[in-house]
Design a protein around this motif. Structure first.
Motif, short mmCIF file in Angstrom:
data_model
loop_
_atom_site.label_atom_id
_atom_site.label_comp_id
_atom_site.label_asym_id
_atom_site.label_seq_id
_atom_site.Cartn_x
_atom_site.Cartn_y
_atom_site.Cartn_z
N TYR A 89 -0.30 32.18 -4.16
CA TYR A 89 -1.74 32.09 -4.45
C TYR A 89 -2.38 33.47 -4.32
CZ TYR A 89 -6.65 30.58 -4.03
OH TYR A 89 -8.01 30.43 -4.20
N ILE A 90 -2.07 34.16 -3.23
CA ILE A 90 -2.64 35.49 -3.00
C ILE A 90 -2.16 36.48 -4.05
CG2 ILE A 90 -2.58 37.45 -1.39
CD1 ILE A 90 -2.72 35.33 0.87
N GLU A 91 -0.89 36.41 -4.42
CA GLU A 91 -0.38 37.28 -5.49
C GLU A 91 -1.18 37.05 -6.78
OE1 GLU A 91 1.84 39.65 -5.75
OE2 GLU A 91 2.69 39.60 -3.74
N SER A 92 -1.48 35.79 -7.08
CA SER A 92 -2.25 35.48 -8.29
C SER A 92 -3.66 36.05 -8.21
CB SER A 92 -2.30 33.96 -8.50
OG SER A 92 -1.01 33.44 -8.71
N HIS A 239 -16.60 30.23 -5.19
CA HIS A 239 -15.43 29.87 -6.00
C HIS A 239 -15.87 29.30 -7.35
CE1 HIS A 239 -13.20 30.12 -2.17
NE2 HIS A 239 -12.09 30.11 -2.88
N LYS A 240 -16.86 28.42 -7.28
CA LYS A 240 -17.36 27.80 -8.52
C LYS A 240 -17.97 28.84 -9.45
CE LYS A 240 -20.48 24.13 -10.12
NZ LYS A 240 -21.43 23.07 -9.68
N GLU A 241 -18.75 29.76 -8.88
CA GLU A 241 -19.38 30.81 -9.69
C GLU A 241 -18.35 31.67 -10.42
OE1 GLU A 241 -22.14 34.81 -8.92
OE2 GLU A 241 -22.14 33.18 -7.44
N PHE A 242 -17.23 31.95 -9.76
CA PHE A 242 -16.19 32.77 -10.37
C PHE A 242 -15.12 31.94 -11.07
CE2 PHE A 242 -18.15 35.87 -7.67
CZ PHE A 242 -17.90 37.10 -8.27
N ALA A 243 -15.28 30.61 -11.07
CA ALA A 243 -14.34 29.69 -11.73
C ALA A 243 -12.92 29.88 -11.20
CB ALA A 243 -14.38 29.87 -13.25
N ILE A 244 -12.81 30.03 -9.88
CA ILE A 244 -11.53 30.23 -9.22
C ILE A 244 -11.20 28.99 -8.39
CG2 ILE A 244 -10.31 31.56 -7.44
CD1 ILE A 244 -10.59 33.07 -10.04
N MET A 245 -9.97 28.51 -8.53
CA MET A 245 -9.54 27.35 -7.75
C MET A 245 -9.36 27.73 -6.28
SD MET A 245 -6.04 25.14 -8.15
CE MET A 245 -5.66 23.83 -6.97
N PRO A 246 -9.96 27.01 -5.36
CA PRO A 246 -9.67 27.23 -3.94
C PRO A 246 -8.21 26.87 -3.63
CG PRO A 246 -11.70 25.97 -4.24
CD PRO A 246 -11.01 26.00 -5.57
N HIS A 247 -7.77 27.25 -2.47
CA HIS A 247 -6.40 26.94 -2.02
C HIS A 247 -6.13 25.45 -2.23
CE1 HIS A 247 -3.00 26.34 0.68
NE2 HIS A 247 -2.89 27.66 0.82
N LYS A 331 5.98 27.34 -4.54
CA LYS A 331 5.95 28.78 -4.30
C LYS A 331 5.75 29.54 -5.60
CE LYS A 331 8.73 28.60 -0.09
NZ LYS A 331 9.93 29.10 0.63
N GLN A 332 5.30 28.84 -6.64
CA GLN A 332 5.14 29.44 -7.96
C GLN A 332 3.72 29.27 -8.48
OE1 GLN A 332 7.73 31.15 -9.14
NE2 GLN A 332 8.95 30.50 -7.38
N PHE A 333 2.74 29.44 -7.62
CA PHE A 333 1.34 29.36 -8.03
C PHE A 333 1.04 30.54 -8.95
CE2 PHE A 333 -3.22 29.53 -7.81
CZ PHE A 333 -3.62 28.21 -7.61
N THR A 334 0.40 30.29 -10.11
CA THR A 334 0.21 31.32 -11.13
C THR A 334 -1.26 31.64 -11.35
OG1 THR A 334 0.03 29.75 -12.98
CG2 THR A 334 2.26 30.40 -12.30
N VAL A 335 -1.50 32.72 -12.09
CA VAL A 335 -2.87 33.08 -12.47
C VAL A 335 -3.50 31.96 -13.29
CG1 VAL A 335 -4.28 34.71 -13.78
CG2 VAL A 335 -2.42 35.55 -12.35
N GLU A 336 -2.71 31.31 -14.13
CA GLU A 336 -3.21 30.19 -14.94
C GLU A 336 -3.64 29.03 -14.04
OE1 GLU A 336 -0.39 31.88 -15.61
OE2 GLU A 336 -1.31 32.98 -17.30
N ASP A 337 -2.92 28.80 -12.95
CA ASP A 337 -3.33 27.77 -11.99
C ASP A 337 -4.64 28.16 -11.31
OD1 ASP A 337 -1.01 26.17 -12.37
OD2 ASP A 337 0.12 27.45 -11.00
N LEU A 338 -4.81 29.46 -11.08
CA LEU A 338 -5.97 29.95 -10.34
C LEU A 338 -7.27 29.75 -11.11
CD1 LEU A 338 -6.62 31.63 -7.69
CD2 LEU A 338 -6.59 33.65 -9.17
#
Length: 358
Positions: A89-92, A239-247, A331-338
């Motif tokens: 997640y952090i890498e993404s 998170h909502k403002e930046f359209a980013i999925m929380p953990h 262990k494969q959370f991606t930018v697309e998931d984010l």
């Protein structure tokens, strides 16, 4: 990664300037710092700090994300405490914002420190480019733990945060040559963490900006807590403002995500972990038996989980539940998931720091 061992008799840890326990400071303009370090746990509060930095116009070429791996990393990894998705997640996050990610960890993480038997604290490691640097622990007193961290606000006995997070970060600040200036031109560093007062405990008394203990003649380190006076709801709004999925663990109903096996977890959380990650739950059970010490002073985890109710945590009627479980354990959370095209509020946003109702 290539491992480079640094012996403490060759690279001597700088002695910080003599400082009072806390000293409030006036921050410099953000872009006047040479380096801005954000300690990112992947939780909503530290992510909120990242969003605030973006909104306040920080030049992100100055920013680096630091994450202390609570289970260790590389050859020193021992999977035990953390959510499997956290590091990816952090890498993404780093990829999405174009910011480098640096890792710090103690040998075998919290587990290694917990199992210490008449030994010094474990060595500290950190990533630097393609290398792994080792900071040997040669000072201190040999001692035995063989106990879980206590369910207490007292960090001397709830030692997990200090041993696995604060101390490795401090030692890297003190020893990484890249973070050392000169007496004529000390390196100006802004060190950011995501505590909030409403989390309770010691956090209620923290200063918003103070001089960090790693300040020396060669560096000035300001410690800033930009969201200290904010609400938990405000972190999810960012998170909502930046359209980013929380953990992903927030979508499972957990209100804190810093560790999957947090000692503050309720019986309901342990029951959920037993159901969705039986092998990980069994590791805790086996360790309780091995060291004759329990996470909860009143009962063992088998009995505690037996009192739990899954529905008190997991949103059983959520049609996305299985996907949230998959992401949390992957262990494969991606930018697309984010990236969330359609914002979904996690149920854990409405739960307290313990992750839900008792």
């Amino acid at each position: 990664m290539e491992e480079v061992q640094i012996l403490m008799d060759l690279v001597v840890e700088e002695a910080p300037a003599a400082l009072p326990p806390t000293r409030e400071v006036q921050l410099l303009p953000l872009n006047d710092y040479d380096v801005v370090i954000l300690n990112l746990s992947a939780g909503a509060d530290s992510m909120g700090c990242l969003f605030e930095l973006k909104k306040q116009g920080l030049d992100f070429s100055k920013l680096e994300l630091w994450h202390q791996c609570v289970d260790g990393r590389g050859e020193q990894y021992h999977e035990f405490w953390d959510w499997p998705c956290t590091e990816s997640y952090i890498e993404s996050v780093g990829q999405y914002f174009g910011v480098p990610v640096y890792y710090q960890w103690r040998d075998r993480g919290i587990y290694g420190e917990m199992m210490r038997d008449n030994q010094l604290a474990g060595d500290v490691f950190y990533s630097e480019g393609q290398e792994t640097v080792r900071l040997q622990t040669l000072k201190g007193k040999q001692s035995t733990r063989r106990k879980f961290p206590a369910q207490s606000a007292d960090l001397r006995i709830r030692w997990c945060s200090a041993a696995a997070k604060a101390d490795p970060a401090r030692r890297v600040l003190n020893n990484n040559p890249r973070l050392r200036g000169s007496q004529l031109k000390p390196k100006k560093i802004l060190f950011i963490t995501g505590e909030r007062r409403t989390e309770g405990g010691n956090r209620a008394n923290y200063l918003k900006a103070e001089l960090h203990s790693s300040t020396t003649r060669f560096r000035v380190v300001h410690h800033w807590r930009p969201v200290i006076d904010e609400s938990k709801a405000a972190m999810f709004e960012l998170h909502k403002e930046f359209a980013i999925m929380p953990h992903p663990a927030y979508y499972l109903g957990f209100g804190r995500v810093s560790c999957m096996g947090c000692v503050f977890s309720t019986q309901h959380h342990w029951r959920v972990i037993q159901q969705i990650a039986a092998d990980r739950f069994q590791q805790f059970v086996n360790t309780e038996q091995e060291i004759s010490h329990t996470v909860d002073v009143h009962m063992n985890l088998i009995d505690k989980a037996a009192r739990g109710v899954v529905e008190k945590v997991l949103p059983m009627n959520d049609p996305m539940l299985q996907e949230w479980i998959r992401l949390a354990l992957s262990k494969q959370f991606t930018v697309e998931d984010l990236m969330m095209k359609e914002w979904i509020q996690p149920v854990g946003a409405d739960h307290g720091c313990h992750g839900g109702p008792n």
